[in-house]
Scaffold this motif. Structure first.
Motif, PDB file in Angstrom:
ATOM      1  N   GLU A 305      40.561 -17.822  27.743  1.00  0.00           N
ATOM      2  CA  GLU A 305      39.132 -17.841  28.032  1.00  0.00           C
ATOM      3  C   GLU A 305      38.449 -16.508  27.746  1.00  0.00           C
ATOM      4  OE1 GLU A 305      37.172 -20.366  28.971  1.00  0.00           O
ATOM      5  OE2 GLU A 305      38.864 -21.734  28.785  1.00  0.00           O
ATOM      6  N   THR A 306      39.207 -15.398  27.760  1.00  0.00           N
ATOM      7  CA  THR A 306      38.583 -14.077  27.655  1.00  0.00           C
ATOM      8  C   THR A 306      38.981 -13.368  26.367  1.00  0.00           C
ATOM      9  OG1 THR A 306      38.606 -13.945  30.073  1.00  0.00           O
ATOM     10  CG2 THR A 306      38.128 -11.921  28.882  1.00  0.00           C
ATOM     11  N   ILE A 307      40.218 -12.856  26.303  1.00  0.00           N
ATOM     12  CA  ILE A 307      40.686 -12.118  25.126  1.00  0.00           C
ATOM     13  C   ILE A 307      42.027 -12.683  24.693  1.00  0.00           C
ATOM     14  CG2 ILE A 307      41.341  -9.861  24.201  1.00  0.00           C
ATOM     15  CD1 ILE A 307      39.589  -8.559  26.312  1.00  0.00           C
ATOM     16  N   LEU A 308      42.230 -12.793  23.381  1.00  0.00           N
ATOM     17  CA  LEU A 308      43.498 -13.238  22.821  1.00  0.00           C
ATOM     18  C   LEU A 308      43.941 -12.201  21.801  1.00  0.00           C
ATOM     19  CD1 LEU A 308      44.267 -16.887  21.694  1.00  0.00           C
ATOM     20  CD2 LEU A 308      45.184 -14.919  20.473  1.00  0.00           C
ATOM     21  N   VAL A 309      45.120 -11.628  22.026  1.00  0.00           N
ATOM     22  CA  VAL A 309      45.627 -10.562  21.162  1.00  0.00           C
ATOM     23  C   VAL A 309      46.983 -10.942  20.598  1.00  0.00           C
ATOM     24  CG1 VAL A 309      46.325  -8.149  21.008  1.00  0.00           C
ATOM     25  CG2 VAL A 309      44.457  -8.793  22.527  1.00  0.00           C
ATOM     26  N   ILE A 310      47.130 -10.804  19.283  1.00  0.00           N
ATOM     27  CA  ILE A 310      48.443 -10.858  18.650  1.00  0.00           C
ATOM     28  C   ILE A 310      48.655  -9.501  18.000  1.00  0.00           C
ATOM     29  CG2 ILE A 310      49.914 -11.948  16.920  1.00  0.00           C
ATOM     30  CD1 ILE A 310      48.320 -14.513  17.331  1.00  0.00           C
ATOM     31  N   ALA A 311      49.594  -8.724  18.551  1.00  0.00           N
ATOM     32  CA  ALA A 311      49.809  -7.354  18.098  1.00  0.00           C
ATOM     33  C   ALA A 311      51.201  -7.135  17.532  1.00  0.00           C
ATOM     34  CB  ALA A 311      49.562  -6.380  19.260  1.00  0.00           C
ATOM     35  N   GLY A 312      52.019  -8.172  17.516  1.00  0.00           N
ATOM     36  CA  GLY A 312      53.376  -8.044  17.000  1.00  0.00           C
ATOM     37  C   GLY A 312      54.074  -9.374  17.092  1.00  0.00           C
ATOM     38  N   GLY A 313      55.322  -9.414  16.653  1.00  0.00           N
ATOM     39  CA  GLY A 313      56.111 -10.624  16.747  1.00  0.00           C
ATOM     40  C   GLY A 313      55.867 -11.570  15.586  1.00  0.00           C
ATOM     41  N   ASP A 328      37.179 -13.758  22.393  1.00  0.00           N
ATOM     42  CA  ASP A 328      37.429 -12.474  21.731  1.00  0.00           C
ATOM     43  C   ASP A 328      38.851 -12.521  21.190  1.00  0.00           C
ATOM     44  OD1 ASP A 328      37.978  -9.839  21.020  1.00  0.00           O
ATOM     45  OD2 ASP A 328      36.936  -8.969  22.733  1.00  0.00           O
ATOM     46  N   ILE A 329      38.993 -12.616  19.875  1.00  0.00           N
ATOM     47  CA  ILE A 329      40.305 -12.719  19.239  1.00  0.00           C
ATOM     48  C   ILE A 329      40.578 -11.446  18.454  1.00  0.00           C
ATOM     49  CG2 ILE A 329      41.732 -14.002  17.596  1.00  0.00           C
ATOM     50  CD1 ILE A 329      40.012 -16.468  18.226  1.00  0.00           C
ATOM     51  N   ARG A 330      41.768 -10.870  18.688  1.00  0.00           N
ATOM     52  CA  ARG A 330      42.140  -9.629  18.017  1.00  0.00           C
ATOM     53  C   ARG A 330      43.518  -9.802  17.369  1.00  0.00           C
ATOM     54  NH1 ARG A 330      40.466  -5.612  23.109  1.00  0.00           N
ATOM     55  NH2 ARG A 330      38.464  -6.662  23.529  1.00  0.00           N
ATOM     56  N   ILE A 331      43.563  -9.811  16.044  1.00  0.00           N
ATOM     57  CA  ILE A 331      44.822  -9.878  15.313  1.00  0.00           C
ATOM     58  C   ILE A 331      45.120  -8.466  14.834  1.00  0.00           C
ATOM     59  CG2 ILE A 331      46.112 -10.971  13.451  1.00  0.00           C
ATOM     60  CD1 ILE A 331      45.066 -12.967  15.493  1.00  0.00           C
ATOM     61  N   ALA A 332      46.164  -7.851  15.375  1.00  0.00           N
ATOM     62  CA  ALA A 332      46.419  -6.437  15.111  1.00  0.00           C
ATOM     63  C   ALA A 332      47.795  -6.157  14.537  1.00  0.00           C
ATOM     64  CB  ALA A 332      46.232  -5.631  16.407  1.00  0.00           C
ATOM     65  N   GLY A 333      48.664  -7.152  14.476  1.00  0.00           N
ATOM     66  CA  GLY A 333      50.004  -6.910  13.972  1.00  0.00           C
ATOM     67  C   GLY A 333      50.799  -8.196  13.946  1.00  0.00           C
ATOM     68  N   GLY A 334      52.059  -8.089  13.531  1.00  0.00           N
ATOM     69  CA  GLY A 334      52.938  -9.238  13.493  1.00  0.00           C
ATOM     70  C   GLY A 334      52.619 -10.168  12.336  1.00  0.00           C
ATOM     71  N   THR A 335      53.284 -11.307  12.336  1.00  0.00           N
ATOM     72  CA  THR A 335      53.063 -12.343  11.329  1.00  0.00           C
ATOM     73  C   THR A 335      52.647 -13.620  12.037  1.00  0.00           C
ATOM     74  OG1 THR A 335      54.717 -11.398   9.824  1.00  0.00           O
ATOM     75  CG2 THR A 335      54.126 -13.713   9.499  1.00  0.00           C
ATOM     76  N   THR A 336      51.509 -14.178  11.652  1.00  0.00           N
ATOM     77  CA  THR A 336      50.960 -15.365  12.306  1.00  0.00           C
ATOM     78  C   THR A 336      50.675 -16.436  11.266  1.00  0.00           C
ATOM     79  OG1 THR A 336      49.911 -13.980  14.004  1.00  0.00           O
ATOM     80  CG2 THR A 336      49.140 -16.243  13.807  1.00  0.00           C
ATOM     81  N   ARG A 337      51.176 -17.644  11.531  1.00  0.00           N
ATOM     82  CA  ARG A 337      50.921 -18.792  10.656  1.00  0.00           C
ATOM     83  C   ARG A 337      50.299 -19.890  11.500  1.00  0.00           C
ATOM     84  NH1 ARG A 337      55.938 -17.168  10.763  1.00  0.00           N
ATOM     85  NH2 ARG A 337      56.839 -15.990   9.042  1.00  0.00           N
ATOM     86  N   VAL A 338      49.209 -20.467  11.005  1.00  0.00           N
ATOM     87  CA  VAL A 338      48.477 -21.472  11.778  1.00  0.00           C
ATOM     88  C   VAL A 338      48.200 -22.692  10.915  1.00  0.00           C
ATOM     89  CG1 VAL A 338      46.342 -22.003  12.991  1.00  0.00           C
ATOM     90  CG2 VAL A 338      47.382 -19.742  13.256  1.00  0.00           C
ATOM     91  N   LEU A 375      48.241 -16.244   8.018  1.00  0.00           N
ATOM     92  CA  LEU A 375      48.149 -17.344   7.067  1.00  0.00           C
ATOM     93  C   LEU A 375      47.601 -18.563   7.796  1.00  0.00           C
ATOM     94  CD1 LEU A 375      48.733 -18.727   4.333  1.00  0.00           C
ATOM     95  CD2 LEU A 375      51.050 -19.159   5.161  1.00  0.00           C
ATOM     96  N   VAL A 376      46.487 -19.109   7.304  1.00  0.00           N
ATOM     97  CA  VAL A 376      45.822 -20.230   7.962  1.00  0.00           C
ATOM     98  C   VAL A 376      45.736 -21.406   7.000  1.00  0.00           C
ATOM     99  CG1 VAL A 376      43.679 -21.042   9.012  1.00  0.00           C
ATOM    100  CG2 VAL A 376      44.467 -18.701   9.443  1.00  0.00           C
ATOM    101  N   ASP A 377      46.116 -22.589   7.489  1.00  0.00           N
ATOM    102  CA  ASP A 377      45.945 -23.845   6.751  1.00  0.00           C
ATOM    103  C   ASP A 377      45.157 -24.772   7.666  1.00  0.00           C
ATOM    104  OD1 ASP A 377      46.095 -26.268   5.450  1.00  0.00           O
ATOM    105  OD2 ASP A 377      48.198 -26.066   4.899  1.00  0.00           O
TER     106      ASP A 377
END
Length: 518
Positions: A305-313, A328-338, A375-377
């Motif tokens: 509901e507030t902040i979502l952070v992906i900073a690694g992993g 509030d979405i913050r992509i700062a690191g790691g590898t993310t596939r959606v 990476l987003v599909d």
């Protein structure tokens, strides 16, 4: 003493005050500093926190209340007294254990080794200052009503999975049970160790704590009719291997009375989840700083509901309605596939407005990408914000919608790029480009291709800047990198067909900069 997970860099003097603030009646064999991502093998100290938690995650966690964990160095297995389960009853020589029919109750602080099988209930009803450790060592508990393991009272409770052991906990199927989980604690609960635990509840949650729930070790399998793991104040996973099949949310924290609680933090371990609702559902913040997280969900892959952070992993959303959603979405690191049937990454929630029928105003949401690989599909919008999209670093590839009522990029407040590499491939009807004033150059082209088509971008000299293989039909390409200079001419080639474009100029038929909103 009770340990606090300190998920951010505190000055050591302040940390010492936090760590010495409480005690329990059980006496640990050794004392240690607070841990972050602690496991049974090794605990990290406060001095390790700066290196252990990326800055982007630490900044958000610093605004939340500390989670609670019972580390394995706070108690000694050699002090354990036995509880032997036997069908509909049990035996124990411990003065702090009472057996009444098929109900076994632990009434005092201490370490207890539980083995055997019980058709009944294991209850902890200890003093409010007690630390109770249950070592499950080949234990099976099946309840006919309510929870199979229920913590009524204590300060902290730890469930340790003995090395080499396999343990099974099965809750009752009654959907209206007071203790609505197979393992239910009205306290803080920590699960650790190197053994295996299988938890099943065909009517309720799998493992639930009304305070903090921490998973720091073990091989844990949860099959639940409703939520898989739920820590009302916080849910922290820093170790172990967790597999979840949940009819509701897979990972959940839902405290609504305190803005510093209700968060989910994955700081280590491996999580593989299938959810009938959200993969992660956090009332406040969701943070992933390390760990492998894979989820297939029928609603949002990750929601806060507030902040979502992906900073690694390594984060993979294999199935979702909306992949990643928060205000509030913050992509700062790691590898993310959606992979999503609607929006891939969606910054929304500050307003019920927005959308083509509800206005196109900037309502303050933010999608910020500063590092990592994304990476987003998406069948809906690829990157979507009811406010702004800002990119300062990282590598982003979007394979967006094929229908013209959505776009690979979509914002109400505009898109600004000052670093990183972005390619957005999708339909042309609602295609949006970055702002003309973006510090980093970008280009846009109305070009068509199909799944398997090769998209190549070359500069004026013919040098290849980048090349991509499309995963679906497309009619628009937007690209930005440090190699693009506004005003210069570039060539976008699709399967040998070349189109010349000028960097910084929107393609004909697109929405241009400034946003249009969804």
């Amino acid at each position: 003493m009770r340990r606090r997970i300190l998920p951010f860099a505190l000055p050591l003097a302040i940390a010492a005050v936090v760590l010495t603030g409480c005690s329990v009646t059980a006496t640990p064999t050794a004392s240690s500093s607070a841990s972050v991502a602690a496991t049974s093998a090794a605990a990290q100290t406060v001095a390790d926190i700066d290196a252990a938690v990326p800055a982007a995650a630490a900044a958000v966690l610093a605004e939340n209340a500390d989670g609670t964990v019972v580390n394995d160095d706070e108690w000694d297995a050699a002090d354990a007294v036995g509880i032997t389960l036997s069908g509909s009853t049990a035996t124990s020589d411990a003065s702090g254990v009472e057996v009444s029919g098929s109900t076994v109750t632990v009434t005092a602080a201490g370490v207890y080794r539980v083995s055997g099988s019980l058709d009944g209930q294991l209850v902890v009803a200890a003093p409010d200052d007690a630390l109770v450790v249950l070592i499950l060592d080949g234990a099976s508990v099946t309840a006919s009503t309510g929870a199979a393991i229920q913590v009524v009272s204590a300060d902290d409770v730890a469930i340790n999975l003995a090395e080499g052991s396999t343990n099974t906990i099965t809750g009752a199927s009654s959907a209206d049970a007071d203790a609505s989980a197979a393992v239910y604690a009205d306290t803080d609960l920590t699960i650790s160790g190197s053994g295996a635990l299988a938890v099943t509840d065909s009517g309720n949650d799998g493992i639930s704590a009304t305070d903090d729930l921490a998973i720091i070790g073990g091989t844990i399998t949860v099959n639940a009719a409703d939520d898989g793991l739920r820590g009302k104040d916080s849910l922290i996973i820093s170790g172990g291997t967790v597999s979840i099949t949940a009819g509701g949310d897979a990972l959940k924290s839902d405290q609504t009375d305190d803005a510093t609680k209700g968060y989910v933090w994955i700081g280590g371990g491996t999580v593989d989840a299938t959810a009938g609702d959200d993969g992660i559902d956090a009332q406040t913040d969701a943070v992933i700083s390390a760990g492998t997280f894979t989820v297939a969900s029928d609603d949002d892959g990750i929601h806060s509901e507030t902040i979502l952070v992906i900073a690694g992993g390594d984060v993979t959303v294999t199935r979702s309605n909306e992949g990643i959603e928060s205000a509030d979405i913050r992509i700062a690191g790691g590898t993310t596939r959606v992979t999503s049937t609607d929006d891939g990454v969606n910054a929304s929630g500050n307003s019920s407005g927005g959308g083509m029928g509800g206005g196109m105003q900037d309502t303050g949401e933010k999608l910020t990408i500063s590092g990592g690989t994304l990476l987003v599909d998406a069948l809906g919008d690829g990157l979507d914000s009811n406010g702004t999209i800002e990119m300062t670093g990282g590598e982003v590839t979007v394979f967006g919608p094929t229908a013209n009522d959505n776009g690979a990029l979509d914002s109400n407040g505009g898109i600004t790029i000052s670093g990183g590499t972005l390619v957005a491939i999708g339909s042309s009807g609602m295609a949006e480009t970055p702002e003309a004033s973006s510090p980093q150059g970008w280009l846009a082209a109305s070009v068509s291709g199909a799944a398997g088509s090769t998209v190549q971008i070359t500069d004026g000299s013919g040098a290849v800047i980048s090349s991509y293989t499309a995963t679906k039909t497309f009619a628009s390409v937007v690209f930005s990198s440090a190699e693009i200079t506004s005003g210069q001419t570039y060539t976008v080639t699709v399967d040998g067909a070349a189109t010349s474009v000028t960097a910084g100029v929107a393609a004909a038929g697109g929405m241009g900069g400034g946003g249009r909103g969804r």
